[in-house]
Design an enzyme around this catalytic site. Structure first.
Site, mmCIF file in Angstrom:
data_model
loop_
_atom_site.group_PDB
_atom_site.id
_atom_site.type_symbol
_atom_site.label_atom_id
_atom_site.label_comp_id
_atom_site.label_asym_id
_atom_site.label_seq_id
_atom_site.Cartn_x
_atom_site.Cartn_y
_atom_site.Cartn_z
ATOM 1 N N GLU A 1 0.818 -1.222 0.000
ATOM 2 C CA GLU A 1 0.000 0.000 0.000
ATOM 3 C C GLU A 1 0.847 1.265 0.000
ATOM 4 O O GLU A 1 0.386 2.326 -0.440
ATOM 5 C CB GLU A 1 -0.916 0.011 1.228
ATOM 6 C CG GLU A 1 -1.987 -1.068 1.224
ATOM 7 C CD GLU A 1 -3.038 -0.851 0.146
ATOM 8 O OE1 GLU A 1 -3.427 0.305 -0.080
ATOM 9 O OE2 GLU A 1 -3.446 -1.849 -0.481
ATOM 10 N N GLU B 1 -1.728 9.324 -0.031
ATOM 11 C CA GLU B 1 -2.076 8.893 -1.385
ATOM 12 C C GLU B 1 -1.461 9.840 -2.406
ATOM 13 O O GLU B 1 -1.525 11.069 -2.263
ATOM 14 C CB GLU B 1 -3.593 8.870 -1.524
ATOM 15 C CG GLU B 1 -4.102 8.396 -2.850
ATOM 16 C CD GLU B 1 -5.618 8.283 -2.879
ATOM 17 O OE1 GLU B 1 -6.159 8.018 -3.967
ATOM 18 O OE2 GLU B 1 -6.245 8.461 -1.818
ATOM 19 N N ASN C 1 -14.542 6.153 7.569
ATOM 20 C CA ASN C 1 -13.471 5.370 8.167
ATOM 21 C C ASN C 1 -12.694 6.191 9.193
ATOM 22 O O ASN C 1 -12.314 5.677 10.252
ATOM 23 C CB ASN C 1 -12.520 4.838 7.087
ATOM 24 C CG ASN C 1 -13.078 3.611 6.399
ATOM 25 O OD1 ASN C 1 -13.760 2.797 7.012
ATOM 26 N ND2 ASN C 1 -12.804 3.482 5.108
#
Length: 280
Positions: free
Chosen positions: A133, A142, A180
Site C-alpha cells: 500500500e 495517497e 473510516n
C-alpha cells in the site's frame, strides 16, 4: 560488548531503582526528562515539555523508556527492530518502529493470538499489505491528488467537517473516506473526523489507524476481518480481498501477485511457512 563487573552492577542497581516512577496522568504538566508509567504498564520519558499528552499517541513528546530490564514497548512482538529495518530499507523516516510498537497496545490480540506460527504469519501478512500500500513504507499519503475530493460521503450525518478533500488515503494501510476516519477515531479515542491530518503527522496514530482496520474491518467483497483471516486459517488471500477486493477474481492479478511476493518475503524473514490460500 563486555563491561567491567563493577559497571554492570552499578547499571543493574540503577535500573532497579529507576522503576519507582509515577503513573501518567492526563492534563498534568510534564517537562522534558520526566519518566512515567503508562496504563499499559510500560514506561515513557518526556522528550519535550507537554501538558499531559498521551505517551502512546503523542509520540513526539514521549520516548519509550526501558525500566528495570523490563520489556520495551512491543514486549514479545515477533517483529524485531532489525527485521523491520531489513524489510523496509527505504522507508520514510515518519514510519518508525517505535511508532509501531507504541500502537500495539490498542489491539493486544494482534500477533499475539494462536501458535507461534500463526503469530508470525499474521505479522508477515500485515507487513506485506503495508508494504504494498505504501511502496515499502515510502509514501505517507495517497499520491493521486485527483482522488482527494472523492472520499467525502456527504450523506453521512456528520458530513466532512475537515473539508471536502481531507479524507484521502494516509498511513500504512492508506486509511480513506470520512466514515473510516470517524469510526477509527471513535474506536481509538481520537477525533480523526475533525483532524484526519494526525494520521500523516503522528507515527503512533498512523499505525493505530492501520491496526484498527486490520483488526476490526471488512469491506466488500471481503467477508472476514484480516486479523481473523490469519488466525482462523482462511489465509493471506482473504486479507487481500478485504483490503482491496477489486484486485481479486482476475481484477488485477499483477497486484495480487505483488502482495503474495511481499508476503512470501516477509514470511521468510520471520522464519515461517506462508501457508496456503495465498491468492484471491
Amino acid at each position: 560488548m563486555l563491561v567491567p563487573a563493577s559497571t554492570a552492577a552499578t547499571a543493574a542497581t540503577t535500573a532497579v531503582q529507576a522503576c519507582d516512577f509515577p503513573v501518567w496522568a492526563a492534563g498534568r504538566n510534564y517537562v522534558a526528562g520526566d519518566i512515567v508509567r503508562y496504563t499499559n504498564g510500560r514506561y515513557y520519558k518526556a522528550s519535550h515539555d507537554n501538558p499531559g499528552y498521551d505517551p502512546v499517541i503523542s509520540t513526539w513528546y514521549w520516548d519509550p523508556y526501558t525500566c528495570g530490564g523490563g520489556n520495551p514497548p512491543g514486549g514479545d512482538f515477533v517483529v524485531s527492530e532489525a527485521l523491520f529495518k531489513q524489510y523496509f530499507p527505504n522507508r520514510n523516516g515518519f514510519y518508525t518502529y517505535q511508532g509501531l510498537t507504541a500502537a500495539l497496545s490498542a489491539y493486544p490480540g494482534f500477533t499475539k493470538t494462536g501458535s507461534d506460527t500463526v503469530r508470525r504469519q499474521e505479522a508477515a501478512a500485515f507487513l506485506a499489505n503495508v508494504s504494498h500500500e505504501t511502496g515499502g513504507l515510502v509514501y505517507i499519503v495517497e499520491q493521486n491528488t485527483g482522488n482527494y475530493p472523492h472520499y467525502c460521503d456527504g450523506a453521512r450525518p456528520y458530513g466532512c467537517p475537515a473539508g471536502q478533500a481531507a479524507y484521502y488515503g494516509r498511513g500504512p494501510l492508506q486509511l480513506s473516506w470520512n466514515y473510516n476516519y470517524k469510526n477509527a477515531g471513535d474506536a481509538l479515542g481520537i477525533d480523526l473526523l475533525r483532524n484526519p491530518y494526525l494520521v500523516e503527522r503522528d507515527p503512533a496514530v498512523a499505525w493505530k489507524a492501520a491496526l484498527w482496520f486490520w483488526n476490526t474491518q471488512t469491506t466488500a467483497p471481503g467477508t472476514i476481518v484480516p486479523h481473523d483471516a490469519m488466525v482462523n486459517g482462511r489465509g493471506f488471500g482473504e486479507t487481500i480481498r478485504t483490503i482491496n477486493g477489486i484486485e481479486c477474481n482476475g481484477g488485477n492479478p499483477g497486484q495480487v501477485q505483488s502482495r503474495i511476493d511481499l508476503y512470501r518475503r516477509s514470511a521468510g524473514l520471520l522464519g515461517v511457512d506462508p501457508g496456503g490460500n495465498l491468492g484471491c
